[in-house]
Motif scaffolding. Structure first.
Motif, mmCIF file in Angstrom:
data_model
loop_
_atom_site.group_PDB
_atom_site.id
_atom_site.type_symbol
_atom_site.label_atom_id
_atom_site.label_comp_id
_atom_site.label_asym_id
_atom_site.label_seq_id
_atom_site.Cartn_x
_atom_site.Cartn_y
_atom_site.Cartn_z
ATOM 1 N N VAL A 1 2.537 9.193 6.312
ATOM 2 C CA VAL A 1 1.368 9.874 6.871
ATOM 3 C C VAL A 1 0.536 8.938 7.740
ATOM 4 C CG1 VAL A 1 -0.839 10.949 6.286
ATOM 5 C CG2 VAL A 1 1.234 11.593 5.038
ATOM 6 N N LEU A 2 0.219 7.759 7.239
ATOM 7 C CA LEU A 2 -0.651 6.846 7.981
ATOM 8 C C LEU A 2 -0.033 6.379 9.300
ATOM 9 C CD1 LEU A 2 -2.139 4.736 5.022
ATOM 10 C CD2 LEU A 2 -3.171 6.651 6.252
ATOM 11 N N PRO A 3 1.241 5.943 9.325
ATOM 12 C CA PRO A 3 1.830 5.579 10.625
ATOM 13 C C PRO A 3 1.925 6.758 11.587
ATOM 14 C CG PRO A 3 3.091 4.607 8.838
ATOM 15 C CD PRO A 3 2.135 5.569 8.210
ATOM 16 N N THR B 1 4.318 -3.784 6.199
ATOM 17 C CA THR B 1 2.934 -3.424 5.883
ATOM 18 C C THR B 1 2.861 -2.489 4.680
ATOM 19 O OG1 THR B 1 2.333 -3.650 8.213
ATOM 20 C CG2 THR B 1 0.823 -2.425 6.801
ATOM 21 N N THR B 2 3.746 -1.500 4.631
ATOM 22 C CA THR B 2 3.727 -0.577 3.494
ATOM 23 C C THR B 2 4.063 -1.293 2.190
ATOM 24 O OG1 THR B 2 6.023 0.039 4.010
ATOM 25 C CG2 THR B 2 4.264 1.452 4.880
ATOM 26 N N LEU B 3 4.958 -2.256 2.253
ATOM 27 C CA LEU B 3 5.259 -3.047 1.057
ATOM 28 C C LEU B 3 4.033 -3.856 0.614
ATOM 29 C CD1 LEU B 3 8.870 -4.402 1.722
ATOM 30 C CD2 LEU B 3 8.178 -2.707 0.020
ATOM 31 N N ALA B 4 3.349 -4.454 1.590
ATOM 32 C CA ALA B 4 2.179 -5.271 1.256
ATOM 33 C C ALA B 4 1.042 -4.432 0.685
ATOM 34 C CB ALA B 4 1.703 -6.021 2.502
ATOM 35 N N LEU B 5 0.899 -3.209 1.179
ATOM 36 C CA LEU B 5 -0.177 -2.334 0.698
ATOM 37 C C LEU B 5 0.194 -1.592 -0.574
ATOM 38 C CD1 LEU B 5 -1.391 -0.772 4.081
ATOM 39 C CD2 LEU B 5 -2.468 -2.611 2.770
ATOM 40 N N GLY B 6 1.462 -1.641 -0.960
ATOM 41 C CA GLY B 6 1.893 -0.962 -2.171
ATOM 42 C C GLY B 6 2.065 0.536 -2.018
ATOM 43 N N VAL B 7 2.233 1.025 -0.793
ATOM 44 C CA VAL B 7 2.395 2.458 -0.572
ATOM 45 C C VAL B 7 3.829 2.817 -0.165
ATOM 46 C CG1 VAL B 7 -0.022 2.797 0.046
ATOM 47 C CG2 VAL B 7 1.648 2.239 1.845
ATOM 48 N N TYR B 8 4.731 1.842 -0.211
ATOM 49 C CA TYR B 8 6.115 2.139 0.143
ATOM 50 C C TYR B 8 6.702 3.179 -0.806
ATOM 51 C CZ TYR B 8 11.108 1.511 0.968
ATOM 52 O OH TYR B 8 12.437 1.741 1.248
ATOM 53 N N ASP B 9 7.506 4.053 -0.274
ATOM 54 C CA ASP B 9 8.147 5.126 -1.030
ATOM 55 C C ASP B 9 7.122 6.140 -1.543
ATOM 56 O OD1 ASP B 9 10.386 6.463 -1.882
ATOM 57 O OD2 ASP B 9 10.561 5.381 -3.774
#
Length: 262
Positions: free
Chosen positions: A129-131, A115-123
């Motif tokens: 914070v969100l999880p 999910t973080t990869l798809a949303l572009g927030v990985y790393d």
């Protein structure tokens, strides 16, 4: 409130309380003693000499504060809605949220990574914070709703007669009267976010954004394992949580006790 009046009853309660706290106190004593073994205070000096210590603390503070703000705002709004507002099928939604309590963090690592990869927030900080906020909110809503249930409905009726809207009543009635449960939410969320290990380890690769829970890795490698400095790191990491709890202890206990009964 019940109170032990006889000396024998007080003595029995004191012995029981002491026996109950020993299993929790013993590991802490061993941790502090172990952190002072070998080089003694030099173990702590070695931890402070790690160049990234300040960066780690800054990242943990950013993640913890952001998580606390998100959890507090969403929890209080949701708990107010579930407790005092007329919402169709709200009990179904409430139990759906509580069902999330059955999901362990380790099971969610793979879908969270995707999910973080798809949303572009990985790393980034948001990847943690969100999880973290999502994992904390079901339990905090549970205890906050029980607390708000104890706020008299007459206060909201009087506010409605005076022309106050829903958000006005929330701001001037719910927020001031829920400070004890707010302190409990802050402490519980701080503990969960400050001690987070798996999510920062998997979802953040930038060394400049790592958290204090990864600090012991500086003293564990393929050819060395300095447990004294690892324990010193653990002691230093725990200090902010202890200070926060001591500052909010009274409100924290009131919040949990009031949220446990109706």
């Amino acid at each position: 409130m019940f109170e032990a009046r006889r000396l024998s009853a007080k003595l029995i309660l004191q012995i029981l309380a002491t026996l109950m706290i020993i299993p929790y106190l013993f590991p802490l004593i061993v941790m502090v003693q172990g952190s002072l073994a070998g080089e003694g205070v030099g173990n702590y000096r070695a931890v402070f000499e790690v160049g990234a210590l300040g960066t780690f603390f800054k990242s943990s503070v950013i993640i913890s504060v952001s998580t606390i703000l998100i959890v507090y705002v969403l929890t209080m709004l949701a708990a107010f809605g579930f407790s005092k507002l007329q919402i169709r099928r709200k009990e179904i939604y409430f139990w759906m949220i509580l069902a999330a309590l059955t999901l362990p963090e380790v099971v969610l690592l793979t879908p969270l990574f995707a999910t973080t990869l798809a949303l572009g927030v990985y790393d980034t900080y948001w990847a943690v914070v969100l999880p973290l906020a999502a994992l904390q909110i079901p339990f905090t809503i549970l205890i906050a709703r029980r607390f708000i249930d104890g706020v008299p409905d007459a206060l909201f009726d009087a506010a409605r007669i005076d022309g106050a809207g829903t958000f006005t009543a929330f701001r001037y009635i719910v927020v001031p009267m829920t400070r004890p449960i707010a302190a409990a939410i802050v402490v519980l969320t701080l503990i969960g976010s400050w001690n987070a290990y798996l999510l920062p380890l998997v979802l953040i690769q930038d060394p400049a954004q790592q958290t204090v829970t990864l600090l012991p890795q500086f003293f564990v490698s393929q050819f060395s394992n300095d447990q004294t400095k690892v324990l010193a790191s653990a002691v230093i990491t725990a200090i902010p949580e202890i200070v926060a709890y001591l500052c909010l202890q009274g409100l924290f206990e009131r919040g949990l006790s009031a949220g446990a009964i109706k």
